[in-house]
Design a protein around this motif. Sequence first.
Motif, PDB file in Angstrom:
ATOM      1  N   VAL A 161      12.070  -1.599  22.633  1.00 11.32           N
ATOM      2  CA  VAL A 161      11.651  -2.986  22.383  1.00 11.32           C
ATOM      3  C   VAL A 161      10.149  -3.085  22.126  1.00 11.32           C
ATOM      4  CG1 VAL A 161      13.531  -3.928  23.775  1.00 11.32           C
ATOM      5  CG2 VAL A 161      11.310  -3.510  24.850  1.00 11.32           C
ATOM      6  N   ILE A 162       9.459  -1.954  22.093  1.00 12.41           N
ATOM      7  CA  ILE A 162       8.004  -1.933  21.933  1.00 12.41           C
ATOM      8  C   ILE A 162       7.632  -1.408  20.555  1.00 12.41           C
ATOM      9  CG2 ILE A 162       5.820  -1.054  22.835  1.00 12.41           C
ATOM     10  CD1 ILE A 162       7.265  -2.906  24.744  1.00 12.41           C
ATOM     11  N   SER A 163       6.826  -2.172  19.836  1.00 18.14           N
ATOM     12  CA  SER A 163       6.326  -1.707  18.548  1.00 18.14           C
ATOM     13  C   SER A 163       5.347  -0.555  18.764  1.00 18.14           C
ATOM     14  CB  SER A 163       5.622  -2.853  17.817  1.00 18.14           C
ATOM     15  OG  SER A 163       4.887  -2.372  16.717  1.00 18.14           O
ATOM     16  N   PRO A 164       5.327   0.426  17.857  1.00 15.26           N
ATOM     17  CA  PRO A 164       4.380   1.545  17.996  1.00 15.26           C
ATOM     18  C   PRO A 164       2.929   1.101  18.135  1.00 15.26           C
ATOM     19  CG  PRO A 164       6.002   2.021  16.296  1.00 15.26           C
ATOM     20  CD  PRO A 164       6.231   0.596  16.707  1.00 15.26           C
ATOM     21  N   ALA A 165       2.603  -0.094  17.636  1.00 15.85           N
ATOM     22  CA  ALA A 165       1.224  -0.578  17.707  1.00 15.85           C
ATOM     23  C   ALA A 165       0.750  -0.785  19.137  1.00 15.85           C
ATOM     24  CB  ALA A 165       1.091  -1.885  16.926  1.00 15.85           C
ATOM     25  N   PHE A 166       1.683  -0.868  20.097  1.00 17.09           N
ATOM     26  CA  PHE A 166       1.311  -1.196  21.470  1.00 17.09           C
ATOM     27  C   PHE A 166       1.535  -0.060  22.459  1.00 17.09           C
ATOM     28  CE2 PHE A 166       2.796  -5.087  19.299  1.00 17.09           C
ATOM     29  CZ  PHE A 166       1.567  -5.715  19.195  1.00 17.09           C
ATOM     30  N   SER A 184      -5.013  -9.392  18.838  1.00 19.78           N
ATOM     31  CA  SER A 184      -5.093 -10.160  17.594  1.00 19.78           C
ATOM     32  C   SER A 184      -4.228  -9.462  16.555  1.00 19.78           C
ATOM     33  CB  SER A 184      -6.545 -10.267  17.102  1.00 19.78           C
ATOM     34  OG  SER A 184      -6.989  -9.020  16.597  1.00 19.78           O
ATOM     35  N   GLY A 185      -3.849 -10.209  15.529  1.00 12.10           N
ATOM     36  CA  GLY A 185      -3.026  -9.593  14.496  1.00 12.10           C
ATOM     37  C   GLY A 185      -2.502 -10.606  13.517  1.00 12.10           C
ATOM     38  N   GLY A 186      -1.984 -10.114  12.417  1.00 10.42           N
ATOM     39  CA  GLY A 186      -1.439 -10.979  11.384  1.00 10.42           C
ATOM     40  C   GLY A 186      -0.028 -11.421  11.714  1.00 10.42           C
ATOM     41  N   ASN A 342      -6.796  -5.038  21.117  1.00  3.58           N
ATOM     42  CA  ASN A 342      -5.811  -4.405  20.236  1.00  3.58           C
ATOM     43  C   ASN A 342      -5.595  -5.299  19.022  1.00  3.58           C
ATOM     44  OD1 ASN A 342      -2.850  -4.302  19.230  1.00  3.58           O
ATOM     45  ND2 ASN A 342      -3.011  -2.410  20.390  1.00  3.58           N
ATOM     46  N   HIS A 343      -5.669  -4.712  17.826  1.00  2.73           N
ATOM     47  CA  HIS A 343      -5.375  -5.445  16.594  1.00  2.73           C
ATOM     48  C   HIS A 343      -4.192  -4.769  15.907  1.00  2.73           C
ATOM     49  CE1 HIS A 343      -6.239  -8.085  13.154  1.00  2.73           C
ATOM     50  NE2 HIS A 343      -5.818  -7.061  12.418  1.00  2.73           N
ATOM     51  N   SER A 344      -3.227  -5.569  15.470  1.00  6.47           N
ATOM     52  CA  SER A 344      -2.017  -5.013  14.867  1.00  6.47           C
ATOM     53  C   SER A 344      -1.594  -5.846  13.667  1.00  6.47           C
ATOM     54  CB  SER A 344      -0.884  -4.979  15.899  1.00  6.47           C
ATOM     55  OG  SER A 344      -0.648  -6.282  16.405  1.00  6.47           O
ATOM     56  N   ASN A 345      -0.682  -5.293  12.874  1.00 10.64           N
ATOM     57  CA  ASN A 345      -0.113  -6.040  11.754  1.00 10.64           C
ATOM     58  C   ASN A 345       1.321  -5.608  11.519  1.00 10.64           C
ATOM     59  OD1 ASN A 345      -0.004  -3.892   9.585  1.00 10.64           O
ATOM     60  ND2 ASN A 345      -2.203  -3.845  10.048  1.00 10.64           N
ATOM     61  N   TYR A 346       1.991  -6.293  10.618  1.00 12.13           N
ATOM     62  CA  TYR A 346       3.426  -6.109  10.434  1.00 12.13           C
ATOM     63  C   TYR A 346       3.795  -4.724   9.912  1.00 12.13           C
ATOM     64  CZ  TYR A 346       3.370  -6.374   5.307  1.00 12.13           C
ATOM     65  OH  TYR A 346       3.172  -6.119   3.976  1.00 12.13           O
ATOM     66  N   THR A 347       2.860  -4.017   9.269  1.00  9.87           N
ATOM     67  CA  THR A 347       3.177  -2.694   8.721  1.00  9.87           C
ATOM     68  C   THR A 347       3.438  -1.668   9.818  1.00  9.87           C
ATOM     69  OG1 THR A 347       0.845  -2.009   8.596  1.00  9.87           O
ATOM     70  CG2 THR A 347       1.760  -3.173   6.689  1.00  9.87           C
ATOM     71  N   GLN A 348       3.052  -1.968  11.046  1.00 14.46           N
ATOM     72  CA  GLN A 348       3.277  -1.058  12.167  1.00 14.46           C
ATOM     73  C   GLN A 348       4.586  -1.349  12.893  1.00 14.46           C
ATOM     74  OE1 GLN A 348      -0.710  -2.511  13.427  1.00 14.46           O
ATOM     75  NE2 GLN A 348      -1.018  -0.414  14.136  1.00 14.46           N
ATOM     76  N   VAL A 349       5.305  -2.358  12.429  1.00 15.56           N
ATOM     77  CA  VAL A 349       6.531  -2.801  13.086  1.00 15.56           C
ATOM     78  C   VAL A 349       7.744  -2.251  12.335  1.00 15.56           C
ATOM     79  CG1 VAL A 349       7.889  -4.842  13.736  1.00 15.56           C
ATOM     80  CG2 VAL A 349       5.381  -4.896  13.875  1.00 15.56           C
ATOM     81  N   TYR A 377      -1.180 -11.734   6.657  1.00 17.93           N
ATOM     82  CA  TYR A 377      -0.300 -10.656   7.109  1.00 17.93           C
ATOM     83  C   TYR A 377      -1.036  -9.492   7.774  1.00 17.93           C
ATOM     84  CZ  TYR A 377       3.597 -12.985   4.840  1.00 17.93           C
ATOM     85  OH  TYR A 377       4.569 -13.898   4.500  1.00 17.93           O
ATOM     86  N   LEU A 378      -2.274  -9.233   7.384  1.00 14.84           N
ATOM     87  CA  LEU A 378      -3.022  -8.141   8.010  1.00 14.84           C
ATOM     88  C   LEU A 378      -3.969  -8.644   9.092  1.00 14.84           C
ATOM     89  CD1 LEU A 378      -3.851  -5.892   4.916  1.00 14.84           C
ATOM     90  CD2 LEU A 378      -1.822  -5.892   6.388  1.00 14.84           C
ATOM     91  N   GLY A 379      -4.161  -9.962   9.149  1.00 14.79           N
ATOM     92  CA  GLY A 379      -4.994 -10.522  10.191  1.00 14.79           C
ATOM     93  C   GLY A 379      -6.469 -10.254   9.997  1.00 14.79           C
ATOM     94  N   ILE A 380      -6.907 -10.226   8.751  1.00 13.49           N
ATOM     95  CA  ILE A 380      -8.315  -9.966   8.447  1.00 13.49           C
ATOM     96  C   ILE A 380      -9.028 -11.285   8.185  1.00 13.49           C
ATOM     97  CG2 ILE A 380      -9.906  -8.873   6.816  1.00 13.49           C
ATOM     98  CD1 ILE A 380      -7.740  -6.757   6.314  1.00 13.49           C
ATOM     99  N   ALA A 381     -10.133 -11.499   8.874  1.00 11.28           N
ATOM    100  CA  ALA A 381     -10.943 -12.702   8.655  1.00 11.28           C
ATOM    101  C   ALA A 381     -11.828 -12.462   7.443  1.00 11.28           C
ATOM    102  CB  ALA A 381     -11.784 -13.001   9.891  1.00 11.28           C
ATOM    103  N   ASN A 382     -11.402 -12.933   6.292  1.00 13.14           N
ATOM    104  CA  ASN A 382     -12.114 -12.627   5.048  1.00 13.14           C
ATOM    105  C   ASN A 382     -12.754 -13.862   4.410  1.00 13.14           C
ATOM    106  OD1 ASN A 382      -9.802 -13.898   4.193  1.00 13.14           O
ATOM    107  ND2 ASN A 382      -8.919 -12.113   3.181  1.00 13.14           N
ATOM    108  N   GLY A 383     -12.999 -14.892   5.214  1.00 16.42           N
ATOM    109  CA  GLY A 383     -13.683 -16.079   4.706  1.00 16.42           C
ATOM    110  C   GLY A 383     -15.044 -16.231   5.366  1.00 16.42           C
TER     111      GLY A 383
END
Length: 572
Positions: A161-166, A184-186, A342-349, A377-383
Amino acid sequence: MKLTPKQKAFADYYIELGNATEAAQKAGYKGNNLNRIASENLSKLDIKQYIEEKMEEISSNRIAKAEEVLQYLTRVIRDEETEQVVVTKSAGDFITEIEIVDKKLDAKDKIKASELLAKRYYLFNDREIRLKEMKMDLEIKKATEEDIKVDDKSFALPWNVISPAFVEALHKFEENIFTEYVFSGGRGSTKSSFISLKIIELIKNNPELNAVIVRQVANTLRDSVFAQIQWAIESLELTEEFKCTYSPLEITYKPTGQKIYFRGADEPTKLKGIKVKSGYLGILWFEELDQFKGPEAVRTIEQSVVRGGDKAYIFKSFNPPKTANNWANKYVKVPKKNRYFNHSNYTQVPKKWLGKAFIEEAEHLKEINPKSYEHEYLGIANGNGGNVFDNVIIREITDDEIDVFDRIYMGVDWGWFPDPWTWNKMYYNPSQNKLYIYDEARENKKSNKDTYEILVNEKGVTPADIITCDSAEKKSIQDYKNYGLSARGARKGPGSVDYSMKWLVSLNEIVIDNIRCPYTATEFLEYEYERTKDGEVISGYPDKENHHIDAVRYALEHIINNKSKGPININY
């Protein structure tokens, strides 16, 4: 069917008394768990059958008392019983006399007698009524809850039940050197899923810990973090060990009585007034951290909630706001000795967790709007800066363009003075993910009839055009309908403003014709995120100078809701 002498005595006394615990005591059962013994007896088929048969044919000498009780209740219902009451009456010369008279029973006595008689004969078959009225069912339910025992073994989260990101985060918990855990994360990173699972693990392994889960707005709790914790409990197959209640909104770990409380920062008195029966408040989760009113507000909550005990676990989770100047984005950049980040995104799920539709939507946005994809989706603050909309394009929208717009949307935000009444007309191109706003109206101190005439006579609105309006003004909507317009109220709910604003921000372009729509262009260009008193940018959307923005949101709500599948998304 054969009962032991003690079981038979229990059944007879239960028929007579109607109280299972007292019946067990009179039948000779010993110990400190008489209520549990009584409930177990009532759940045994042989005893239940014996009770039912004896209610039909009362023959034992011992339960002659029970027969008398049942006969008395019947006489009460049939108005054959009276009671003696003392009354006073005048005997003249200011002298009163006392007299004892027979009086018929009140209606409430007859109703109570009916309930008692029905209880003995199992006349309440509806489950909801039985749970409320029948003592036997209540006692069985209570004993079932009490019968759950605490497992002496330490509970560990299953790896599936744990994503590899964690995985790293799990090891950090074992090191036990941090108090604060920031995730934090997307979209789709499953950070909230991980935190909810971890809180359940901490509750089971630490009987002295109670938890508080906080969001900025209280009315968003039930459909977000409360549902998230319920998901975690079900995923871990622990539903029998936890009790979830909606009023008050809390979850109880049955074996120990530990609580998980849910509170909104907009109701500070409820945050300060939490009293635990045992242990202490040692777990605190700030969900959507960026929505809180800055670091000072967060510290105040920490200081008022987390108190007592040697262990403390403070969780903070959020999707990074687009602007790098947001206080939460800056907060995590400043190192802190007792903090794990910890920062994660959907590509690690695992893809099967998210589903095909989610992956396709993410890849589509990546192709047509890479910058929005990075943020969402990647959770990047780009503004940069505090402006909400950095996707606004100001230019003329030509008549040739307008001629091919095939589906038009209109929205109204009601107003009088100083807030204006506003109307906007627009077109959305889904294949290009672009919005074109090309007409507006704005008035102060105009009646509903006046604005109707403006729409019809100046803007060419017809009965066939659907206008989605602020649903707070039901009378105004009805006025428009009475005049012949196809007006309807916008659907609102917890999180709807945030989600619709994020949807507008995610568009490739918002093209506004500033000649046709000067006020709309100004609002979109100048609208900024909310700020704290110290000037820190937070993720809130101020409710000022946003009348045309609201009209646009209302007009497009059907598209936004269909695309988002609702304003609140959990398991992220």
